[in-house]
Design an enzyme around this catalytic site. Sequence first.
Site, PDB file in Angstrom:
ATOM      1  N   HIS A 185      -2.259   8.350 -10.301  1.00 52.62           N
ATOM      2  CA  HIS A 185      -2.816   7.051  -9.926  1.00 52.62           C
ATOM      3  C   HIS A 185      -4.136   6.881 -10.667  1.00 52.62           C
ATOM      4  O   HIS A 185      -4.414   5.808 -11.178  1.00 52.62           O
ATOM      5  CB  HIS A 185      -2.989   6.974  -8.416  1.00 52.62           C
ATOM      6  CG  HIS A 185      -3.352   5.596  -7.943  1.00 52.62           C
ATOM      7  ND1 HIS A 185      -2.584   4.495  -8.237  1.00 52.62           N
ATOM      8  CD2 HIS A 185      -4.412   5.132  -7.224  1.00 52.62           C
ATOM      9  CE1 HIS A 185      -3.145   3.413  -7.718  1.00 52.62           C
ATOM     10  NE2 HIS A 185      -4.262   3.765  -7.109  1.00 52.62           N
ATOM     11  N   GLU A 230      -7.044  12.726  -5.376  1.00 56.61           N
ATOM     12  CA  GLU A 230      -5.717  12.920  -5.963  1.00 56.61           C
ATOM     13  C   GLU A 230      -5.594  14.324  -6.540  1.00 56.61           C
ATOM     14  O   GLU A 230      -4.543  14.969  -6.418  1.00 56.61           O
ATOM     15  CB  GLU A 230      -5.445  11.868  -7.039  1.00 56.61           C
ATOM     16  CG  GLU A 230      -4.033  11.985  -7.618  1.00 56.61           C
ATOM     17  CD  GLU A 230      -3.674  10.839  -8.551  1.00 56.61           C
ATOM     18  OE1 GLU A 230      -4.560  10.064  -8.933  1.00 56.61           O
ATOM     19  OE2 GLU A 230      -2.476  10.727  -8.895  1.00 56.61           O
ATOM     20  N   HIS A 263      -6.231  -1.172 -14.072  1.00 56.67           N
ATOM     21  CA  HIS A 263      -5.463  -1.003 -12.838  1.00 56.67           C
ATOM     22  C   HIS A 263      -4.643  -2.271 -12.593  1.00 56.67           C
ATOM     23  O   HIS A 263      -5.213  -3.324 -12.286  1.00 56.67           O
ATOM     24  CB  HIS A 263      -6.444  -0.751 -11.697  1.00 56.67           C
ATOM     25  CG  HIS A 263      -5.799  -0.302 -10.422  1.00 56.67           C
ATOM     26  ND1 HIS A 263      -4.448  -0.431 -10.167  1.00 56.67           N
ATOM     27  CD2 HIS A 263      -6.329   0.288  -9.315  1.00 56.67           C
ATOM     28  CE1 HIS A 263      -4.186   0.045  -8.966  1.00 56.67           C
ATOM     29  NE2 HIS A 263      -5.304   0.500  -8.430  1.00 56.67           N
ATOM     30  N   CYS A 280      -1.853  -1.310  -4.072  1.00 51.39           N
ATOM     31  CA  CYS A 280      -1.576  -0.646  -5.355  1.00 51.39           C
ATOM     32  C   CYS A 280      -0.298   0.202  -5.315  1.00 51.39           C
ATOM     33  O   CYS A 280       0.137   0.699  -6.359  1.00 51.39           O
ATOM     34  CB  CYS A 280      -2.756   0.231  -5.737  1.00 51.39           C
ATOM     35  SG  CYS A 280      -4.342  -0.433  -5.224  1.00 51.39           S
ATOM     36  N   PHE A 324      -5.129   0.725  -1.482  1.00 50.03           N
ATOM     37  CA  PHE A 324      -6.148   0.416  -0.483  1.00 50.03           C
ATOM     38  C   PHE A 324      -5.490   0.376   0.896  1.00 50.03           C
ATOM     39  O   PHE A 324      -4.380  -0.122   1.044  1.00 50.03           O
ATOM     40  CB  PHE A 324      -6.764  -0.959  -0.760  1.00 50.03           C
ATOM     41  CG  PHE A 324      -7.839  -0.934  -1.802  1.00 50.03           C
ATOM     42  CD1 PHE A 324      -9.053  -0.315  -1.554  1.00 50.03           C
ATOM     43  CD2 PHE A 324      -7.650  -1.542  -3.026  1.00 50.03           C
ATOM     44  CE1 PHE A 324     -10.055  -0.289  -2.513  1.00 50.03           C
ATOM     45  CE2 PHE A 324      -8.647  -1.522  -3.992  1.00 50.03           C
ATOM     46  CZ  PHE A 324      -9.859  -0.890  -3.729  1.00 50.03           C
ATOM     47  N   LYS A 350      -4.164   4.305 -16.735  1.00 50.68           N
ATOM     48  CA  LYS A 350      -5.135   3.252 -16.368  1.00 50.68           C
ATOM     49  C   LYS A 350      -6.376   3.352 -17.250  1.00 50.68           C
ATOM     50  O   LYS A 350      -7.156   2.410 -17.327  1.00 50.68           O
ATOM     51  CB  LYS A 350      -5.524   3.376 -14.893  1.00 50.68           C
ATOM     52  CG  LYS A 350      -4.391   3.005 -13.920  1.00 50.68           C
ATOM     53  CD  LYS A 350      -4.867   3.048 -12.477  1.00 50.68           C
ATOM     54  CE  LYS A 350      -3.748   2.690 -11.503  1.00 50.68           C
ATOM     55  NZ  LYS A 350      -2.718   3.743 -11.406  1.00 50.68           N
TER      56      LYS A 350
END
Lengths: 431, 390
Positions: free
Chosen positions: A319, A330, A356, A179, A415, A351
């Site tokens: 994110h 985050e 995503h 990502c 990830f 998002k």
Amino acid sequence: MKRHRRVVVTGMGAVTPLGMDVASTWAGAVAGRSAVRRIQAFDASGFPVQIAAEVDAREIPAPLRVAGLERVADRKVRMAILAAEEALAQAGWRPGVEMPRPERFGVSVGTENGRPLLEDVAATYYRLQAAEQAGLATAALLEGAHPLDFVKTVPHLTATVLSLFYGAQGPSSTCSTACTSSAQSVGEAALEIRRGGADVMLAGGTDALVEGFMVAGFSLLGALSTRNDAPEAASRPFDRERDGFVLGEGAGFLVLESLEHAEARGAEILAELVGYGCSSNAYRITDSPPDGRGAWQSMRWALRDAGLNPESIDYINAHGTSTQMNDSSETAGIRRALGAHADRCMVSSTKSMMGHLVASCGAVEAILCVQALREGVVPPTINYEHPDPACDLDYVPNVAREAEVRYAMSNSFGFGGSNGTLILGRPGQGR
Amino acid sequence: MDGREVVITGLGVISAAGVGWAEVAAAQAVAPRAVEGFDASGFPAWAQVAYQVPSLRPQPYMKRRKDLKVMSRDAQLALVAAGLAVEDAGLDPREPGAWPFAAEDVALYMGVGLEPGDVTELGPAAAAARGADGRIDLEALGSVGIDRIPPLSALVTLPNMALAHVSINLELMGRGEALSPWGTAGLDAVAAAAESVARGQCDVALAGAADGDVDLSGVSRALRLGITGEGGAVLGEGGAFFVLEARQHAEARGQRWLARLARHVAHAAPTRQLGVFDAGLVGSVAEAALAGLAPGSPVAVVGASSGHPGWAAQERAALEDVLERRGGGAVEQRGGRVGWAGAASGLLELADALASRRASGGRESLVGLAWAPTGQASALVLDRVGEGGR
């Protein structure tokens, strides 16, 4: 330290679940419109997750400028082409008519492997089974497959196609950090310009993961929202009731140039890319560290790179995936990076509307940051209904907000623990 | 490279030639062996051999040995090569707090290859969901077959998983990037890391690449692209990593260095003919790289033809032409020791050459080349070889 060349944005293009260009994507984001629906790409009725944010076109109308590439130009390559075309046009470049000097023009793409369709993998497996019974074993793998089918699995294919289409003979790079891929591809492109390796870079990302294997795979990880009955409410970053992310797809590209190059040709400067940072969590493959240390580190590097203090940041495009773990981690990272200013900084996750976009989210969200700088509007985090004590910032809940934005930060965390942060500023600001 | 001098203080390499630089340098002749790990008997005879690592054991570098089941072959190769490099730089990656610097100040740049997922891994799910028409029934896959897909299979196919495993096991929290431009990935990752050190973004970086594509999918892909085949290259696998440091930083901690990174050159020649070796492109990056060296100084150019006889002949002719114009230098083609190793290809051959110089005391500059079937080439120049101590 030696002052590097400044890097500016002169063009942007996007293909997202909210729209087929930047204008419609931005309009959807400001309106707080969800693009999450029941999956159209395949019959997902038996799957535990049946929703996604898909680009609203089964066939992507991308111009294929070179004959013979129809076979390798899959969905993600075509989305990349469409976004790149828009970005180049806005920058004033016209393929075949007026383009940057080939050797000073590069391409940087963030993307993942192309994956063979599950249907094709299954067909191969059935052939293997049949061949084994006939004593032919693995030779069956070679039957029925076209040589270029394998090329589609190469991450660098998108960069190759774009280089070929637009005659770019400078640096050609691909980042594949899940990502974080396109945040890093944009950041690396800026570094390339700074150090003099190119004058112009076409930088961005593309991804198309709404297919059987990845929907099944991310379902098995427990990473996806299962709100099949309420798709539009499924992506709810920072909300206490969030239950996972919604898989999306799309592409975003920016034309980056050195400031001198853009000024010399009289290009309109949309924004300046002032800072880039990245880091590794070194924590776990699937989990984010609760203290947000990797996120903090990435933001800290970006601020240092930009020569800015935390108080300069007015908006963070987070994110914000809508997973329990990411959003609290985050938040902790933002608090550590911005200190007391975290309570005054606007933070939103787009998002919540477009899902995503995985490898392409960093580039698309950087584009939305540029729009926020230019329009003086911050897009909201929709579906924000239940405050979470672990997520206690100003998430611009549900409704876009008019606000002056001098510098905007875009976070992307992947990830495996890859993190990337970009900082964009309005053109002409002193630092 | 502008900025601070960047030197190599650690070399880690694993290939069919051996594990660790000394073993690799000592291997006189390396030959491909019968493929292990899957049944290759259905392929033509020339595809039944490969340059595989005979004994791959990442466990000594792992914090949690149970993670082995979610590590691809690439990740295992990367971890061993990276661990060896760190050890060679005078550090012990198995000790907690091995880094005598802040973990967030050590960068990790890695060239990574393809992880498209193996047909055999998805096979059981596909078998369970076969419809009456002989094709997969996706509705049945969702309701019945999904339980037969390994839970972490989606993650394992992400190219940055090798980066993740190395960063976790070696506790690297600094800048981290996974580059995937295929055959040039390794050299490009080292160059990006060197830029980061040169510009003061970090004092120490671990950079390299690994690829382990000798499986059903990899063999099929290489055959289809014409990389391997009758009279073609032989598939290989391996990993190579360097520990890069600012020279001043290395010398301040009393660490000897092996060579200096002097220059990186990358060219793209966009082409429709994917998979066709471009000796002219390789020659042009070599020429640009050599331009940075003192005329007449001793140099060896390490080729990028991966042991493919046809490519090697074209490449040798192009490089000899470049070297003749320069006024001297040697061509080394080491692909016959490592085979076609995807993302690690060019870097693995350069590491093989550097290991050889280290064992023999050779001091000429090295120009490492890499080429990708998607039409780009890179060169990395190592000079002052052997001047930094041992």
